[in-house]
Design a protein around this motif. Structure first.
Motif, short mmCIF file in Angstrom:
data_model
loop_
_atom_site.label_atom_id
_atom_site.label_comp_id
_atom_site.label_asym_id
_atom_site.label_seq_id
_atom_site.Cartn_x
_atom_site.Cartn_y
_atom_site.Cartn_z
N ASP B 85 -36.70 41.86 40.69
CA ASP B 85 -36.76 40.61 40.41
C ASP B 85 -35.59 39.63 40.39
O ASP B 85 -36.00 38.59 40.79
CB ASP B 85 -37.07 40.75 38.76
CG ASP B 85 -38.40 40.66 38.40
OD1 ASP B 85 -39.29 40.64 39.17
OD2 ASP B 85 -38.78 41.09 37.20
N ALA B 89 -34.98 36.29 43.47
CA ALA B 89 -34.52 34.93 43.09
C ALA B 89 -33.36 34.58 43.66
O ALA B 89 -33.40 33.19 44.51
CB ALA B 89 -34.41 34.77 41.74
N GLN B 92 -34.21 33.97 47.48
CA GLN B 92 -35.19 32.81 47.55
C GLN B 92 -33.83 31.76 47.88
O GLN B 92 -34.11 30.74 48.76
CB GLN B 92 -35.78 32.50 46.19
CG GLN B 92 -36.98 31.62 46.52
CD GLN B 92 -37.66 32.02 47.61
OE1 GLN B 92 -38.16 33.00 47.69
NE2 GLN B 92 -38.11 30.74 48.42
N GLN B 96 -33.39 29.55 51.18
CA GLN B 96 -33.26 28.00 51.35
C GLN B 96 -32.27 27.15 51.69
O GLN B 96 -32.03 26.06 52.25
CB GLN B 96 -33.75 27.66 49.82
CG GLN B 96 -35.47 27.51 49.55
CD GLN B 96 -35.86 27.14 48.43
OE1 GLN B 96 -35.04 26.74 47.52
NE2 GLN B 96 -37.10 27.43 48.06
N LYS B 117 -44.92 32.85 56.40
CA LYS B 117 -45.32 31.81 56.31
C LYS B 117 -44.18 30.33 56.43
O LYS B 117 -44.19 29.32 57.08
CB LYS B 117 -46.30 31.22 54.89
CG LYS B 117 -47.46 30.70 55.42
CD LYS B 117 -48.41 30.81 54.26
CE LYS B 117 -48.16 29.64 53.04
NZ LYS B 117 -49.04 29.91 51.92
N ALA B 118 -43.11 30.69 55.71
CA ALA B 118 -42.37 29.59 55.34
C ALA B 118 -41.18 29.72 56.82
O ALA B 118 -40.29 29.09 57.15
CB ALA B 118 -41.17 29.78 54.48
N GLU B 206 -45.36 44.62 30.29
CA GLU B 206 -46.37 43.94 30.74
C GLU B 206 -46.76 44.42 32.12
O GLU B 206 -47.83 44.47 32.50
CB GLU B 206 -46.72 42.32 30.41
CG GLU B 206 -46.82 41.98 29.02
CD GLU B 206 -46.71 40.51 28.69
OE1 GLU B 206 -46.62 39.73 29.67
OE2 GLU B 206 -47.09 40.33 27.79
N GLN B 396 -46.80 37.14 46.77
CA GLN B 396 -46.14 36.80 45.41
C GLN B 396 -46.58 35.95 44.43
O GLN B 396 -46.84 36.18 43.12
CB GLN B 396 -44.72 36.46 45.81
CG GLN B 396 -43.83 37.66 46.37
CD GLN B 396 -42.22 37.21 46.37
OE1 GLN B 396 -41.75 36.63 45.59
NE2 GLN B 396 -41.98 37.46 47.63
N PRO B 397 -47.36 34.84 44.87
CA PRO B 397 -47.93 33.63 43.81
C PRO B 397 -49.08 34.48 43.10
O PRO B 397 -49.48 34.28 42.18
CB PRO B 397 -48.43 32.51 44.85
CG PRO B 397 -47.47 32.72 46.05
CD PRO B 397 -47.04 34.22 46.07
N ALA B 400 -48.05 36.83 40.39
CA ALA B 400 -47.78 36.28 39.35
C ALA B 400 -48.92 35.83 38.69
O ALA B 400 -48.97 36.01 37.37
CB ALA B 400 -46.75 34.96 39.92
N ASN B 403 -50.44 38.92 36.91
CA ASN B 403 -49.69 39.13 35.78
C ASN B 403 -49.79 38.29 34.55
O ASN B 403 -49.64 38.72 33.40
CB ASN B 403 -48.27 39.49 36.04
CG ASN B 403 -47.78 40.68 36.71
OD1 ASN B 403 -48.17 41.59 36.45
ND2 ASN B 403 -46.96 40.56 37.67
N GLU B 404 -50.00 37.10 34.87
CA GLU B 404 -50.28 36.22 33.93
C GLU B 404 -51.48 36.36 33.19
O GLU B 404 -51.51 36.47 31.83
CB GLU B 404 -50.21 34.82 34.36
CG GLU B 404 -50.41 33.66 33.55
CD GLU B 404 -50.33 32.35 34.23
OE1 GLU B 404 -49.15 31.93 35.21
OE2 GLU B 404 -51.09 31.35 34.08
N GLY B 407 -51.19 39.59 31.13
CA GLY B 407 -50.34 39.25 29.67
C GLY B 407 -51.31 38.66 28.64
O GLY B 407 -51.28 38.76 27.52
N LEU B 408 -52.04 37.39 29.30
CA LEU B 408 -53.00 36.84 28.33
C LEU B 408 -54.01 37.71 27.83
O LEU B 408 -54.38 37.57 26.48
CB LEU B 408 -53.67 35.63 29.22
CG LEU B 408 -52.64 34.57 29.48
CD1 LEU B 408 -53.57 33.56 30.50
CD2 LEU B 408 -52.01 33.86 28.17
#
Lengths: 293, 431
Positions: B85, B89, B92, B96, B117-118, B206, B396-397, B400, B403-404, B407-408
């Motif tokens: 995790d 970050a 990243q 950049q 892609k980047a 979670e 990754q998106p 995410a 996971n959201e 979690g909900l």
């Protein structure tokens, strides 16, 4: 020349900080707002201007509602809790307790600890295991026959539990503020009230409390803005779980997990705006007051 | 006049101070990775291997690298934090800023898509050809990590996600004959354990629930339908997915109180408080290793394992891999590292310590015992499916978003909303 001599030194002195704040605070803020108004939903795309679209779209997301609700519950419990507890501590101190200096130091110490350290300790204290699996507070509660709690894992009141470590950490600071406030109330005023037949409660109610209003307001502003931005405490206690999601954590996930800079910037903008609601009226109020004086 | 002078000098000093800070910072970044005292060149290797076992594995591979490449020194840029995790970050921001490490760890598969892609990663197909890696890695693995025919990473190890860990004593006490083979048997077994007052299924934070979800999806849908979920135009709204999610909701009814992370959840099984736990095979090292790094439990008696219900014959895999970022300061050094990471020698040094199996088919079987022997046998014979939580099947998106939704769901227990959320996540992110 003579005129310049009066204002130029002052200006020169503040120039470096004006430049720094201009670039690193207001420049960055502006950049963030600009980013929030683009459709740069991954790191690669250029990002076209879309106006307030992101600010509207985010209200369609269940998670955003949840994190806003969490932030509100946390803020209410934390601010009220810290104010009440801080006031109470200051009140007791003011009554001339023996060894006041020691107590003052003890209550102020938590403020010197970072939220991360506090969070790690309280994660253990607020462990949700019950009965034979209980540790921390639940173990204590079990031993003395109090009900055991889910703490921050409680679906409804989890965020209220999450405010406990924050209250623990900041109420000493509030106490210091109030204590200074209490000490600032001239003894003559109290005596005058007593002479006029006021009982002790009345002295506080009608003389001391009104004079403490500016202190209360400062404490409210300081606690409120800490609370709306809270990030480190939440991450230390629970990580980035939805059950304790707040806007700042959501922002982090949006930027580093979802790789969506525009969404992260939108959430950041909302956080800034919500803090501004607290701070700007205060600034206006204090500027006006200064003028009056 | 004097006031004037004082003000001017303070201003000058602060401006100088600022530039000095800037200069100092710049120098530091330029200096840290590449230059070295003895004329050796540094190779900055970025990973999140700092825990017991994994750090030892990295050290073993480092030794081989330094023996083979006397002109390079290994610069360990590891960042602590489970499943990377915090490392990701930091990575990243490094990418950049245009100052990538010479090589960085990433889960093989879709997790790397964002970087590709980047334009952050170099195509490693030529390295694969040079080392004939396509012959030593399983064909299905090569296919699942290829993006438009190109390969961007070198897998070092293979972990298995769909492992059901259980406590044989608790099962016996509850009258469960053995590890359940299907979802229905699993639910029946959970019910029996519940009747005995033990925790039927332990869970952690979670992400461990998403980890559980992928095994339930695979067990309900079967391998081909599961793999099809991640192809373009996949139908997450199908009745089969509804059934799978209902199974998931049913199983979650038997879950105990969430623990802080996967270790305390696994420990509940080891301690006999809970019967089952579904976790990746890194749990084996935690169960088995002597205290400090693990729990020191005896395999087959204190704890046992089986494929997650309904997933026998399929290896729900994930893999740690190394990449070659564009603009690496020491590209040759990074390539030398990748060669070690891809080699039989490197993988056989790393994996027994890390508690995983090598991605290569020609590993030295005798190094892998107990659970790892089982894993190695299954890896060579099973069908493959890619993990969701650990970056193989989804980028990754997308992860995410999943996971959201999970979690909900934990808050609402609403299967329909979960399915809709997962379907939306797939539409928004599938490519």
């Amino acid at each position: 020349m003579r005129r310049a001599r009066t204002w130029l030194p002052g200006l020169l002195l503040v120039t470096p900080s004006i430049i720094l704040i201009g670039v690193f605070v207001y420049g960055m803020l502006g950049w963030n707002f600009r980013l929030a108004m683009t459709d740069k939903h991954d790191e690669v795309s250029e990002g076209e201007f879309v106006g307030l679209q992101n600010f509207i779209d985010i209200w369609d997301q269940a998670r955003w509602h949840l994190s806003v609700r969490h932030a509100i519950v946390f803020t209410v419990v934390f601010v009220l809790g810290a104010l009440v507890l801080g006031w109470l501590l200051a009140f007791l101190m003011e009554k001339g307790i023996r060894g006041e200096g020691t107590f003052r130091a003890i209550y102020l110490f938590p403020m010197a600890i970072s939220f991360v350290a506090t969070g790690i300790v309280w994660r253990w204290l607020m462990n949700s295991g019950t009965d034979e699996r209980a540790v921390g507070l639940n173990r204590l509660f079990d031993a003395i026959g109090l009900p055991q709690w889910q703490w921050f894992r409680d679906p409804d009141w989890g965020m209220a539990a999450m405010a406990l470590p924050a209250i623990w950490q900041m109420s000493g600071y509030v106490m210091a503020l109030f204590l200074a406030g209490f000490r600032g109330v001239p003894e003559e005023l109290r005596e005058a009230a007593r002479v006029d037949g006021c009982n002790e409660w009345g002295v506080y109610r009608h003389v001391v409390l009104p004079l403490l209003r500016p202190v209360t307001l400062s404490a409210l502003i300081i606690l409120g803005h800490i609370s709306l931005k809270v990030f480190d405490l939440i991450v230390a206690v629970s990580g980035k779980q939805i059950i304790t999601d707040v806007p700042a954590v959501f922002m982090w996930v949006a930027v580093f997990d979802s790789h969506d800079p525009a969404k992260g910037a939108t959430i950041a903008s909302y956080i800034v705006l919500s803090v501004a609601i607290f701070v700007i009226p205060y600034l206006i109020w204090s500027v006006r007051k200064e003028r009056r004086q | 006049m004097r006031r004037w002078l004082v003000a001017a000098s303070i201003t000058m000093v602060s401006v100088l101070g600022l530039t000095a800070c800037g200069g100092g910072g710049g120098e530091q970044t330029a200096q840290s990775p590449s230059a070295d005292s003895g004329g050796k060149q540094q190779v900055e290797v970025f990973s999140w291997w700092t825990g017991p076992g994994e750090a030892d594995g990295l050290a073993a591979m480092r030794k081989i690298f330094e023996d083979k490449n006397p002109t390079y020194t290994f610069f360990d840029a590891a960042v602590a934090g489970g499943s990377g995790d915090k490392a990701k970050a930091l990575l990243q921001s490094k990418l950049q800023a245009g100052t990538p490490p010479d090589t960085f760890q990433g889960h093989a598969g879709a997790e790397l898509q964002g970087y590709i892609k980047a334009g952050n990663l170099e195509d490693l197909t030529s390295l694969y050809d040079e080392l004939k890696l396509k012959e030593v890695f399983p064909a299905q693995l090569v296919e699942q990590i290829s993006v438009e025919g190109k390969i961007y990473s070198v897998p070092v190890n293979i972990h298995r996600s769909n492992v059901l860990w259980f406590n044989p004593a608790v099962l016996k006490e509850a009258g469960v004959a053995g590890a359940p083979k299907t979802i229905e048997e699993f639910v029946a077994a959970l019910e029996k354990v519940k009747a005995k007052g033990k925790v039927p299924l332990s869970i952690g934070s979670e992400w461990t629930v998403t980890h559980l979800l992928e095994s339930v999806l695979l067990g309900s849908l079967g391998t081909d339908a599961y793999n099809a979920l991640f192809k373009p135009g996949a139908d997450w709204n199908s009745p089969q997915v509804t059934t799978a999610l209902q199974n998931f909701a049913k199983i979650m009814e038997y879950a105990g109180d969430p623990q802080d992370d996967w270790q305390p959840a696994a420990k509940q099984v080891a301690d006999g408080e809970a019967a089952f736990n579904i976790m990746g095979d890194w749990a084996y090292g935690y169960f088995h290793n002597p205290p400090e790094g693990g729990l020191g439990k005896k395999s087959k008696t204190d704890f046992d394992w089986a494929p997650a219900p309904g997933t026998e014959g399929t290896y729900l895999w994930l893999s740690d891999s190394f990449t070659l970022p564009k603009g690496a300061k020491n590209r040759d050094g990074a390539l030398a590292w990748l060669k070690v990471a891809a080699s039989k020698e490197g993988q056989d040094a790393f994996n027994p310590k890390k508690g995983s199996i090598p991605a290569r088919k020609d590993a030295d079987q005798s190094l892998y015992t107990d659970y790892l022997a089982d894993a190695l046998k299954d890896w060579s014979s099973n069908k493959l499916a890619g993990s969701i939580q650990h970056g193989v099947a989804v980028n990754q998106p997308w992860l995410a978003a999943i996971n959201e939704q999970v979690g909900l769901f934990l808050g609402t227990k609403d299967v329909k909303a979960l399915q809709q959320g997962l379907a939306d996540a797939a539409t928004a992110n599938a490519q």
